[in-house]
Design a protein around this motif. Structure first.
Motif, PDB file in Angstrom:
ATOM      1  N   GLY A 216       6.730   3.303  17.944  1.00 48.15           N
ATOM      2  CA  GLY A 216       5.592   2.970  18.787  1.00 48.15           C
ATOM      3  C   GLY A 216       4.352   2.555  18.024  1.00 48.15           C
ATOM      4  O   GLY A 216       3.340   2.214  18.635  1.00 48.15           O
ATOM      5  N   GLU A 217       4.398   2.577  16.679  1.00 49.34           N
ATOM      6  CA  GLU A 217       3.245   2.122  15.895  1.00 49.34           C
ATOM      7  C   GLU A 217       3.160   0.601  15.959  1.00 49.34           C
ATOM      8  O   GLU A 217       4.168  -0.088  16.183  1.00 49.34           O
ATOM      9  CB  GLU A 217       3.359   2.588  14.448  1.00 49.34           C
ATOM     10  CG  GLU A 217       3.220   4.095  14.282  1.00 49.34           C
ATOM     11  CD  GLU A 217       1.869   4.608  14.760  1.00 49.34           C
ATOM     12  OE1 GLU A 217       0.850   3.897  14.560  1.00 49.34           O
ATOM     13  OE2 GLU A 217       1.824   5.699  15.351  1.00 49.34           O
ATOM     14  N   ASN A 218       1.946   0.056  15.720  1.00 48.54           N
ATOM     15  CA  ASN A 218       1.788  -1.376  15.915  1.00 48.54           C
ATOM     16  C   ASN A 218       0.871  -2.025  14.890  1.00 48.54           C
ATOM     17  O   ASN A 218       0.078  -1.358  14.226  1.00 48.54           O
ATOM     18  CB  ASN A 218       1.259  -1.653  17.327  1.00 48.54           C
ATOM     19  CG  ASN A 218      -0.117  -1.040  17.550  1.00 48.54           C
ATOM     20  OD1 ASN A 218      -1.121  -1.543  17.073  1.00 48.54           O
ATOM     21  ND2 ASN A 218      -0.156   0.068  18.291  1.00 48.54           N
TER      22      ASN A 218
ATOM     23  N   ASN B  70     -12.025   5.959  18.691  1.00 48.27           N
ATOM     24  CA  ASN B  70     -11.019   6.835  18.096  1.00 48.27           C
ATOM     25  C   ASN B  70     -11.597   7.457  16.822  1.00 48.27           C
ATOM     26  O   ASN B  70     -12.729   7.154  16.428  1.00 48.27           O
ATOM     27  CB  ASN B  70      -9.700   6.096  17.837  1.00 48.27           C
ATOM     28  CG  ASN B  70      -9.835   4.959  16.837  1.00 48.27           C
ATOM     29  OD1 ASN B  70     -10.678   4.970  15.941  1.00 48.27           O
ATOM     30  ND2 ASN B  70      -8.981   3.942  16.982  1.00 48.27           N
TER      31      ASN B  70
ATOM     32  N   THR C 136     -11.137  10.153  20.333  1.00 44.68           N
ATOM     33  CA  THR C 136      -9.711  10.468  20.452  1.00 44.68           C
ATOM     34  C   THR C 136      -9.134  10.718  19.064  1.00 44.68           C
ATOM     35  O   THR C 136      -9.498  10.049  18.092  1.00 44.68           O
ATOM     36  CB  THR C 136      -8.941   9.336  21.140  1.00 44.68           C
ATOM     37  OG1 THR C 136      -9.093   8.124  20.388  1.00 44.68           O
ATOM     38  CG2 THR C 136      -9.474   9.102  22.556  1.00 44.68           C
TER      39      THR C 136
ATOM     40  N   GLY D 203      -5.550  11.062  18.544  1.00 45.18           N
ATOM     41  CA  GLY D 203      -4.108  10.879  18.602  1.00 45.18           C
ATOM     42  C   GLY D 203      -3.400  12.129  19.084  1.00 45.18           C
ATOM     43  O   GLY D 203      -3.700  12.658  20.163  1.00 45.18           O
TER      44      GLY D 203
ATOM     45  N   VAL E 165       7.057   8.716  22.456  1.00 46.93           N
ATOM     46  CA  VAL E 165       6.258   7.498  22.316  1.00 46.93           C
ATOM     47  C   VAL E 165       7.132   6.254  22.469  1.00 46.93           C
ATOM     48  O   VAL E 165       8.146   6.113  21.794  1.00 46.93           O
ATOM     49  CB  VAL E 165       5.547   7.470  20.940  1.00 46.93           C
ATOM     50  CG1 VAL E 165       4.813   6.147  20.747  1.00 46.93           C
ATOM     51  CG2 VAL E 165       4.592   8.646  20.819  1.00 46.93           C
TER      52      VAL E 165
ATOM     53  N   ASN F 185       5.154   3.047  23.180  1.00 47.02           N
ATOM     54  CA  ASN F 185       4.227   1.996  22.758  1.00 47.02           C
ATOM     55  C   ASN F 185       2.811   2.549  22.820  1.00 47.02           C
ATOM     56  O   ASN F 185       2.404   3.081  23.845  1.00 47.02           O
ATOM     57  CB  ASN F 185       4.361   0.777  23.669  1.00 47.02           C
ATOM     58  CG  ASN F 185       3.489  -0.387  23.232  1.00 47.02           C
ATOM     59  OD1 ASN F 185       2.914  -0.380  22.151  1.00 47.02           O
ATOM     60  ND2 ASN F 185       3.392  -1.386  24.081  1.00 47.02           N
ATOM     61  N   THR F 186       2.054   2.418  21.732  1.00 45.90           N
ATOM     62  CA  THR F 186       0.684   2.934  21.717  1.00 45.90           C
ATOM     63  C   THR F 186      -0.358   1.873  22.053  1.00 45.90           C
ATOM     64  O   THR F 186      -1.542   2.183  22.124  1.00 45.90           O
ATOM     65  CB  THR F 186       0.344   3.523  20.337  1.00 45.90           C
ATOM     66  OG1 THR F 186       0.472   2.497  19.341  1.00 45.90           O
ATOM     67  CG2 THR F 186       1.263   4.685  19.993  1.00 45.90           C
TER      68      THR F 186
ATOM     69  N   ALA G  84      -2.459   2.630  25.313  1.00 48.88           N
ATOM     70  CA  ALA G  84      -2.831   4.024  25.562  1.00 48.88           C
ATOM     71  C   ALA G  84      -4.335   4.254  25.504  1.00 48.88           C
ATOM     72  O   ALA G  84      -4.920   4.935  26.355  1.00 48.88           O
ATOM     73  CB  ALA G  84      -2.124   4.936  24.564  1.00 48.88           C
TER      74      ALA G  84
ATOM     75  N   GLY H 283      -3.544   8.920  29.022  1.00 45.83           N
ATOM     76  CA  GLY H 283      -3.167   8.296  27.759  1.00 45.83           C
ATOM     77  C   GLY H 283      -1.728   8.584  27.382  1.00 45.83           C
ATOM     78  O   GLY H 283      -1.012   7.713  26.890  1.00 45.83           O
TER      79      GLY H 283
ATOM     80  N   VAL I 112       1.399   5.999  26.768  1.00 43.38           N
ATOM     81  CA  VAL I 112       2.206   5.989  25.549  1.00 43.38           C
ATOM     82  C   VAL I 112       3.703   5.963  25.875  1.00 43.38           C
ATOM     83  O   VAL I 112       4.495   5.355  25.161  1.00 43.38           O
ATOM     84  CB  VAL I 112       1.865   7.222  24.683  1.00 43.38           C
ATOM     85  CG1 VAL I 112       2.953   7.486  23.652  1.00 43.38           C
ATOM     86  CG2 VAL I 112       0.537   7.016  23.971  1.00 43.38           C
TER      87      VAL I 112
END
Length: 279
Positions: free
Chosen positions: A105-107, A178, A197, A199, A222, A224-225, A228, A257, A261
C-alpha cells in the motif's frame, strides 16, 4: 449531524493513473508485472467526494481542462452529489497524478498540475455559515485569498508541505498535516488548532502547540494509502465544523482514514460520519 454541513472544497482535480506493482522501483529501475488503474483523484476532489459521502452538502471550487478527462471528473463529482457549478474550464489539460502503489500500500506520486494552476475565486462568494476546506495543490495566492475572504470555518490541509503565509496560519480555524509536514513547518506551533497524523500511531490535536486531544489508529489491512489522508481531512473538518467535540471528531476521522486505507480507490466508499463516531 441533524442538518448537513455546507462545505466548499477549494482544490485540485486530477485523473489518477495508478500502477499497482509488487514493490516500488528504485531510482533508474524498471518494474514489470504492473496493473494500470485509471480513476478520479486530486486532493481537492478526493476531499470533496469524501465529505459528501460522510453527509456534508458539498460544492467544489476548482478547474479542469476542456477535454474528455475534465468532463469525466465533473461527472464523477456530480455522481456523489457534489455541486460543480464553480469548477471552471481552464486552458490547460486536466491535471494528472502518476502513482505507483506496491503490495503493502506504499506509494510514489508525481503530479502534473495542468488546469489546477488556473483555480480562481473570481465570482465565488462564501456564506458565513459555510465551512471551507483547501489544500496546497493549488496556487498559494488562492489560499491566501481564502484567508482574507472566508467568513465561516476555514480548514487548510497543508499538503504538499509548503510554507504558509503568516496571515493564513493566523486565520485558519484548523490546519491538518502529517508528521513529516509538521516537522517541516515550524510556524504551525503557533497556529490556533493543528491536527497531526502519525500513520499507525493515530493522530493528535494541538492548540497553540499544546496537545489537547489524541486518538489511536484503527488497525486494518492496508490496500492503498493514497486517499486516506484526504478522507481523514474531510472527516475531521466536517466533524469539528459541525460542533462535534474535538476528541470524538478526531477518533471518527481516524476511523474514516482506516476505512479509506482498506479501499484500493483514491476516492473510497464511506458511510456517513455518524457511523464512525465512538460510542
Amino acid at each position: 449531524m441533524t442538518t448537513p454541513l455546507a462545505l466548499a472544497v477549494v482544490g485540485s482535480i486530477n485523473v489518477d493513473l495508478t500502477a499497482r506493482t509488487e514493490r516500488l522501483p528504485e531510482p533508474g529501475e524498471t518494474i514489470g508485472g504492473g496493473r494500470l488503474v485509471r480513476e478520479a483523484g486530486g486532493k481537492g476532489a478526493n476531499q470533496a467526494v469524501a465529505a459528501s459521502r460522510l453527509g456534508a452538502r458539498v460544492r467544489m471550487i476548482g478547474a479542469t481542462g476542456a477535454d474528455l478527462d475534465g468532463s469525466w471528473m465533473r461527472a464523477e463529482l456530480e455522481a456523489v452529489g457534489v455541486d460543480v457549478a464553480d469548477v471552471r474550464t481552464g486552458h490547460e489539460a486536466t491535471g494528472v497524478a502518476l502513482i505507483v502503489v506496491d503490495a503493502a500500500g506504499e506509494n510514489q506520486i508525481a503530479v502534473c498540475e495542468g488546469a489546477n494552476a488556473e483555480v480562481s475565486l473570481d465570482g465565488v462568494e462564501f456564506a458565513a455559515e459555510e465551512a471551507v476546506l483547501a489544500q496546497l495543490e493549488i496556487r498559494m495566492d488562492v489560499v491566501a485569498e481564502l484567508a482574507r475572504r472566508v467568513r465561516g470555518y476555514l480548514a487548510i490541509n497543508a499538503a504538499p508541505a509548503r510554507e504558509l503565509p503568516e496571515a493564513v496560519v493566523e486565520r485558519a480555524d484548523l490546519i491538518i498535516v502529517n508528521e513529516t509536514e509538521y516537522a517541516l513547518l515550524p510556524a504551525l506551533r503557533a497556529a490556533r488548532r493543528v491536527a497531526v497524523t502519525y500513520g499507525a500511531d493515530g493522530a493528535k490535536l494541538f492548540e497553540g502547540g499544546i496537545e489537547v486531544a489524541a486518538a489511536p489508529a484503527v488497525k486494518i489491512e492496508v490496500a492503498n494509502t493514497v486517499g486516506a489522508g484526504d478522507a481523514f481531512c474531510a472527516a475531521l473538518t466536517v466533524g469539528l465544523a459541525s460542533g462535534i467535540p474535538a476528541d470524538r471528531a478526531l477518533a471518527a476521522a481516524c476511523a474514516v482514514g482506516a476505512a479509506a486505507v482498506a479501499d484500493p480507490r483514491s476516492q473510497p466508499r464511506l458511510a456517513t460520519l455518524e457511523r464512525y463516531l465512538p460510542a
